[in-house]
Scaffold this active site. Structure first.
Site, PDB file in Angstrom:
ATOM      1  N   GLU A 120      35.060  -3.758 -21.176  1.00 59.10           N
ATOM      2  CA  GLU A 120      34.909  -5.211 -21.274  1.00 59.10           C
ATOM      3  C   GLU A 120      34.722  -5.706 -22.702  1.00 59.10           C
ATOM      4  OE1 GLU A 120      30.719  -3.551 -20.494  1.00 59.10           O
ATOM      5  OE2 GLU A 120      32.799  -3.081 -19.973  1.00 59.10           O
ATOM      6  N   HIS A 136      32.960   1.244 -22.292  1.00 58.25           N
ATOM      7  CA  HIS A 136      32.909  -0.162 -21.879  1.00 58.25           C
ATOM      8  C   HIS A 136      34.268  -0.840 -22.105  1.00 58.25           C
ATOM      9  CE1 HIS A 136      28.576  -0.526 -21.067  1.00 58.25           C
ATOM     10  NE2 HIS A 136      28.465   0.441 -21.962  1.00 58.25           N
ATOM     11  N   CYS A 144      29.691   3.292 -17.146  1.00 61.95           N
ATOM     12  CA  CYS A 144      28.538   3.823 -17.876  1.00 61.95           C
ATOM     13  C   CYS A 144      27.417   4.257 -16.908  1.00 61.95           C
ATOM     14  CB  CYS A 144      28.060   2.796 -18.890  1.00 61.95           C
ATOM     15  SG  CYS A 144      27.155   3.542 -20.264  1.00 61.95           S
TER      16      CYS A 144
END
Length: 512
Positions: free
Chosen positions: A172, A170, A79
């Site tokens: 994660e 993202h 990001c």
């Protein structure tokens, strides 16, 4: 640790989550502020650049010395990290026409890319950014896009000695369904990390490290019954035996029967621990005090006095053992300036300076869930490992207003009923933390033919992974009804029970 991954933190709310996901791949990692590139050395196998609440287009955007990592380590930029690399190397970053937040479908532009090996076109990913990379730098190429953005992932094209991968989503978060697979591809297949960091390897390395650090010295440690201090003490004890001296203080603010139950457990597992009954001293010092910060400071200060007195009986001690865990360490280092103090931390602050002791903190690189797995690897009983978090000031901050022995007794009884019913209904292990609070509020009730005017208690249960955020637990109504009835019928002085349905944020888990 023989090898590690460094995560440079630009202030993203997801940075800790990246670290947790990396460690789930059995690869050790550390989070450091974005401007601490001096940590880079031969043990670093890869670098990850986190997201950020900032925009790279802002005048005060957080900068990074890219030359310290470019071509020297495999890099994964997430990001803001991806936008920063694009901006610094001559690409184009503009504000998105609309904020890209939420689910998107990945479209692979290069089918055989190593980062997306085993990940098919259409895989769900999670976006959260207001800037977009419109043009990648020279010597980079687009790897993936989505319906809304042409550059969802890009990479260096082979001219660097080590690759750079940049993604605008993202991996994660759980909403990126193949996120763990993508991270593993980067860590193992691209960066060549060995997935060998396990609880057992941590135990062995920690014991050896403590022995080398402490040598023939003695260690002093306060333990609370919580999983962090218990696991830390066990590791130190395995390393140096009875040269570890522990103390467990009864401040009169523990749960019902907790002091004796915990002390007995410590003796069973072989810890060299001394119990200190200091209830009267704490009650005396707290008399008439209602302000929560004053209560915390009084409790912490009194504890330090008692611990200092205990230490003076052990003049050979050179080290202080502490159960500090990684979130405590991370939160003490602000990425972009001083952090706001929400409440005083309950760890034993000030002791090393006051007592001139060196500090040994074997868990200061672990998250709470990792501490529990290490505890299991050490063979500690479930009574210790699965205990809910409990604040250092104990019931002192779960009694709103002034603290008296009578109020402590009322709260202990109500809390005991609540906790026992959680176990009885097989709910204790399904919530992260259960809290009972005594309010400084009396209300009218009716028992039999008599009116009552008695105290109110709040029961609260939350689900969380690390306490940073928390959702209130949807406990069954029949369970809540049973707990309420049992408390009101059995604890004389309480005639009303309410259930707290606040999330964190905006509320905190504790009421004070």
């Amino acid at each position: 640790m023989n090898e590690k991954v460094i995560i440079f933190d630009f202030g993203s709310q997801y940075t800790q989550l990246i670290a947790r996901r990396v460690r789930e791949q059995n690869v050790f990692c550390e989070i450091v502020p974005f401007n601490k590139t001096e940590v880079l050395d031969d043990t670093v196998k890869a670098v990850i650049l986190s997201g950020s609440p900032f925009s790279v287009r802002d005048e005060n955007a957080l900068d990074f010395n890219l030359e310290q990592v470019k071509g020297k380590y495999p890099v994964l930029a997430v990001c803001y990290g991806a936008q920063l690399i694009a901006s610094k190397l001559g690409g184009v970053v503009h504000q998105s026409k609309k904020r890209e937040y939420g689910k998107a479908a990945l479209e692979l532009v290069i089918e055989d890319d190593a980062l997306f090996d085993g990940v098919g076109t259409g895989s769900q990913i999670w976006m959260s950014h207001s800037d977009s990379v419109l043009q990648v730098p020279d010597h980079f190429e687009v790897v993936a896009s989505t319906e809304d953005i042409p550059v969802a992932a890009f990479r260096s094209n082979g001219q660097l000695a080590q690759p750079i991968y940049c993604i605008q989503f993202h991996p994660e978060v759980t909403h990126s369904l193949d996120g763990a697979h993508i991270l593993r591809n980067f860590l193992v297949n691209i960066a060549g990390c060995s997935p060998t960091w396990t609880p057992e390897s941590f135990v062995n390395e920690s014991i050896e490290s403590i022995r080398n650090k402490v040598g023939d010295d003695e260690v002093l440690m306060a333990i609370s019954g919580g999983v962090d201090s218990s696991v830390a003490a066990t590791l130190i004890q395995r390393a140096i035996g009875d040269r570890l001296h522990c103390c467990f203080v009864d401040n009169g603010l523990l749960r019902k029967n907790e002091y004796q139950d915990v002390l007995d457990t410590y003796h069973r597992i072989g810890l060299n621990v001394t119990g200190i009954d200091a209830k009267r001293e704490f009650y005396e010092n707290l008399k008439g005090v209602s302000d929560p910060e004053r209560k915390r400071k009084i409790i912490g200060g009194k504890f330090i006095d008692i611990f200092d007195h205990f230490a003076k009986e052990l003049p050979e001690v050179k080290w202080l053992g502490q159960g500090t865990i990684y979130p405590d360490v991370i939160e003490s280092v602000s990425v972009v300036g001083p952090s706001v103090t929400i409440k005083s931390h309950h760890n034993v602050g000030g002791l090393p300076e006051k007592m001139h002791l060196k500090v040994v903190e074997p868990l200061n690189m672990l998250f709470k869930d990792e501490v529990r797995t290490v505890g299991r690897a050490l063979g500690l009983p479930d009574f210790i490992i699965d205990r809910h978090p409990f604040p250092g000031p104990g019931l002192g901050i779960r009694i709103l207003g002034d603290v008296t022995e009578e109020k402590v007794s009322l709260l202990q009884e109500a809390d005991d009923i609540y906790i026992n019913n959680l176990r009885k209904f097989d709910l204790y292990d399904k919530v992260w933390q259960a809290v009972t609070v005594l309010l400084p509020v009396k209300s009218v009730g009716v028992m039999g033919d008599e009116r009552t005017y008695e105290w109110t208690v709040v029961i609260r249960a939350v689900n969380s992974s690390d306490g940073m955020t928390a959702e209130w637990s949807r406990l069954p109504h029949d369970f809540l009804a049973k707990v309420s009835s049992e408390i009101i019928n059995n604890v004389k002085g309480i005639n009303r029970v309410v259930y707290d349905i606040s999330t964190k944020p905006p509320a905190t888990i504790e009421w004070e």
